[in-house]
Design a protein around this motif. Structure first.
Motif, PDB file in Angstrom:
ATOM      1  N   LEU A 208       0.825  -1.208   0.000  1.00  0.00           N
ATOM      2  CA  LEU A 208       0.000   0.000   0.000  1.00  0.00           C
ATOM      3  C   LEU A 208       0.860   1.259   0.000  1.00  0.00           C
ATOM      4  O   LEU A 208       0.402   2.340   0.381  1.00  0.00           O
ATOM      5  N   GLY A 209       2.141   1.124  -0.387  1.00  0.00           N
ATOM      6  CA  GLY A 209       3.003   2.302  -0.447  1.00  0.00           C
ATOM      7  C   GLY A 209       3.671   2.650   0.870  1.00  0.00           C
ATOM      8  O   GLY A 209       4.275   3.711   1.007  1.00  0.00           O
ATOM      9  N   TRP A 210       3.557   1.742   1.869  1.00  0.00           N
ATOM     10  CA  TRP A 210       4.165   1.987   3.187  1.00  0.00           C
ATOM     11  C   TRP A 210       5.657   1.713   3.128  1.00  0.00           C
ATOM     12  O   TRP A 210       6.119   0.764   2.492  1.00  0.00           O
ATOM     13  N   HIS A 211       6.464   2.503   3.833  1.00  0.00           N
ATOM     14  CA  HIS A 211       7.887   2.234   3.985  1.00  0.00           C
ATOM     15  C   HIS A 211       8.369   2.851   5.300  1.00  0.00           C
ATOM     16  O   HIS A 211       7.889   3.898   5.731  1.00  0.00           O
TER      17      HIS A 211
ATOM     18  N   ILE B  25       9.250   5.417  12.878  1.00  0.00           N
ATOM     19  CA  ILE B  25       8.614   6.358  11.953  1.00  0.00           C
ATOM     20  C   ILE B  25       8.482   5.712  10.581  1.00  0.00           C
ATOM     21  O   ILE B  25       9.436   5.129  10.056  1.00  0.00           O
ATOM     22  N   ALA B  26       7.230   5.764  10.038  1.00  0.00           N
ATOM     23  CA  ALA B  26       6.959   5.207   8.702  1.00  0.00           C
ATOM     24  C   ALA B  26       6.236   6.260   7.882  1.00  0.00           C
ATOM     25  O   ALA B  26       5.657   7.221   8.404  1.00  0.00           O
ATOM     26  N   ALA B  27       6.212   6.062   6.560  1.00  0.00           N
ATOM     27  CA  ALA B  27       5.527   6.976   5.643  1.00  0.00           C
ATOM     28  C   ALA B  27       4.794   6.162   4.581  1.00  0.00           C
ATOM     29  O   ALA B  27       5.109   4.997   4.333  1.00  0.00           O
ATOM     30  N   VAL B  28       3.803   6.773   3.984  1.00  0.00           N
ATOM     31  CA  VAL B  28       3.003   6.123   2.932  1.00  0.00           C
ATOM     32  C   VAL B  28       2.994   7.015   1.709  1.00  0.00           C
ATOM     33  O   VAL B  28       2.737   8.231   1.818  1.00  0.00           O
TER      34      VAL B  28
ATOM     35  N   ALA C 140      -2.152   7.649   4.532  1.00  0.00           N
ATOM     36  CA  ALA C 140      -0.921   8.426   4.523  1.00  0.00           C
ATOM     37  C   ALA C 140      -0.796   9.274   5.779  1.00  0.00           C
ATOM     38  O   ALA C 140       0.318   9.539   6.265  1.00  0.00           O
ATOM     39  N   ALA C 141      -1.926   9.687   6.349  1.00  0.00           N
ATOM     40  CA  ALA C 141      -1.911  10.489   7.572  1.00  0.00           C
ATOM     41  C   ALA C 141      -1.690   9.633   8.811  1.00  0.00           C
ATOM     42  O   ALA C 141      -1.306  10.153   9.867  1.00  0.00           O
TER      43      ALA C 141
END
Length: 495
Positions: free
Chosen positions: A79-82, A120-123, A179-180
């Motif tokens: 889902l675009g997570w990293h 900490i992760a981001a999408v 993403a949030a």
């Protein structure tokens, strides 16, 4: 006093040494008691801490995605997570650098203040949207309109397809939410429903209107007792029930109006001759009454009003074209041409119609410059006019119908008038060869009331008299054309 001073001095020296030790290590190692995502990074350098988090960061969490009643569980990386180990350790570095001297001393004495920092992760919203769009592609559906059709078995209109709302899952909105909150392990994809343009509830109202319109509808000609009636199915042919409502079939309404007026109109009757034996006797003319064309607008509105079942057509009087005073002196007419046909093997019904049709046109007079219309001279092929059921040709097939045998008479009239050299204004042939009209192949004329007529013009310069001689016993029919022989032009007709 001496020993107290020595104790103070030792304490000061120890504090200074500790402070120097804290200062010396503050730029290289993280403070004791710190952890990131549950991994103890206290006392580790930045590089060591990132390495310690590497394995944890490489394993994305599982996320359960729900759309309506459907759900999927998949790795967050799909889902675009990293994960961002460097940024996660930087948060611990910042806290380490901001600790007070006392906190640092406590850490060195084995009394650290524990603190855990999240990984900490981001999408990537674009990747998340693409993945969620793929998941829900088969679940999206446009709204389905209701449909209506005519049931040929029940002879009624009915709603045949119910409407259904459309569904569109909002992958973009879900991607923004994820993403949030990249640490979320559940994700709900919202759905937008859209209403069908044509709903069953609305269409049912139109169906009810359409079915209410299917009733017998009668029309009476003003000033007469003549009445024509359209059957419920004939009325049903005048409109469609569509999703937009009741839609009139303008061409069908005009045909129905013509059908009614042909039936109820009483055309003027020209003066003519009747024969008593071989002696011609004058029959006076009769005025007629027919429908005014202005009645069409009222008919269109009334026949499409389910509350109305009948109406009166506005009428007007019509005068005959030929009066008794204008009839020629029959004694001065001579035979121009005779048309002949035979009808061996005809049924009793067919013989009845041949005799009736021949009698109807016997004695008809065509004025100078006028037109002979077979149907007008006949007065209509109806039961009220003496015709009975029999076999007719319709739609290229032989079927049961009213007036079988009338075409025997129209064919014989055609042979007589054509042989007399008169101009043909309308003539229709049958769909296939008929044995009764042999051997004069092609010299036949089909008529159908209403719609198909046989018409000839009179360009002889004088009136014409039509006389019929029917011999039922011999199964022969003669049609004679009488007129001024010096003006007539004859044409040969095969025997």
């Amino acid at each position: 006093m001496k020993f107290w001073l020595m104790g103070v001095t030792a304490t000061v020296l120890l504090g200074g040494a500790l402070a120097m030790g804290v200062a010396a290590s503050s730029d290289e190692k993280l403070a004791p008691g710190l952890s990131v995502a549950g991994v103890d990074v206290g006392g580790l350098t930045r590089e060591q801490a990132i390495a310690a988090l590497g394995e944890r960061a490489a394993t994305p969490p599982q996320v359960t995605v729900t759309a309506g009643k459907q759900s999927w569980t998949l790795g967050a990386d799909q889902l675009g997570w990293h994960a961002d180990a460097e940024t996660s350790v930087a948060a611990a570095e910042k806290v380490s650098a901001a600790r007070t001297l006392l906190e640092r001393v406590q850490g060195m004495l084995g009394q650290p203040q524990p603190q855990n920092f999240p990984l900490i992760a981001a999408v990537d919203p674009a990747l998340a949207k693409a993945a969620l769009t793929t998941l829900t592609a088969s679940l999206n559906a446009p709204p389905r309109n209701a449909a209506v059709a005519f049931d040929k078995q029940k002879l009624r209109y009915a709603v045949t397809v119910r409407d259904a709302p459309g569904r569109q899952y909002d992958a973009a909105a879900a991607a923004t939410v994820y993403a949030a909150a990249p640490t979320a392990t559940t994700l709900q994809i919202p759905v937008r429903e859209s209403r069908a343009q044509y709903t069953a509830d609305v269409l049912q109202g139109y169906v009810d209107q359409g079915n209410a319109l299917m009733r017998p509808f009668g029309a009476t000609l003003a000033g007469t007792a003549r009445k024509g009636v359209l059957t419920p199915l004939q009325v049903a042919n005048l409109y469609w029930v569509r999703p937009q409502g009741i839609v009139a079939d303008e061409a069908a309404i005009k045909r129905a109006f013509a059908l009614l007026t042909d039936f109820i109109d009483q055309p003027a009757q020209n003066a003519r001759f009747a024969f008593k034996g071989d002696k011609p006797v004058k029959v006076p003319e009769q005025a007629g009454r027919v429908t005014q064309q202005s009645a069409y607008a009222a008919f269109r509105a009334t026949v499409l009003d389910p509350a109305k079942t009948s109406m009166v057509f506005a009428s007007k009087k019509v005068r005959p074209e030929l009066t008794e005073a204008q009839l020629p002196d029959a004694s001065k007419l001579s035979l121009i041409h005779t048309g002949v046909s035979t009808y061996y093997g005809s049924s009793p019904e067919r013989r009845t119609n041949v005799a009736n049709a021949a009698a109807k046109i016997n004695g008809a007079v065509v004025p100078v410059g006028g037109t002979f219309s077979f149907l007008d001279a006949l007065g209509g092929i109806t039961a009220d006019n003496g015709f009975v059921g029999g076999l007719i040709i319709s739609g290229g097939r032989t079927v049961d119908g009213l007036g079988g045998g009338v075409c025997q008479v129209s064919t014989t009239v055609f042979r007589a008038l054509y042989g007399a050299g008169l101009p043909v204004e309308e003539r229709n042939q049958h769909s296939y060869r008929v044995g009764y009209y042999e051997p004069q192949v092609g010299f036949e004329a089909a008529v159908y009331d209403p719609g198909l007529d046989l018409k000839f013009g009179n360009d002889t310069g004088g009136p014409l008299l039509i006389r019929t001689v029917n011999d039922d016993a011999a199964s022969t029919l003669d049609v004679q054309v009488w007129g001024s022989s010096r003006r007539a032009r004859s044409r040969s007709v095969p025997p």
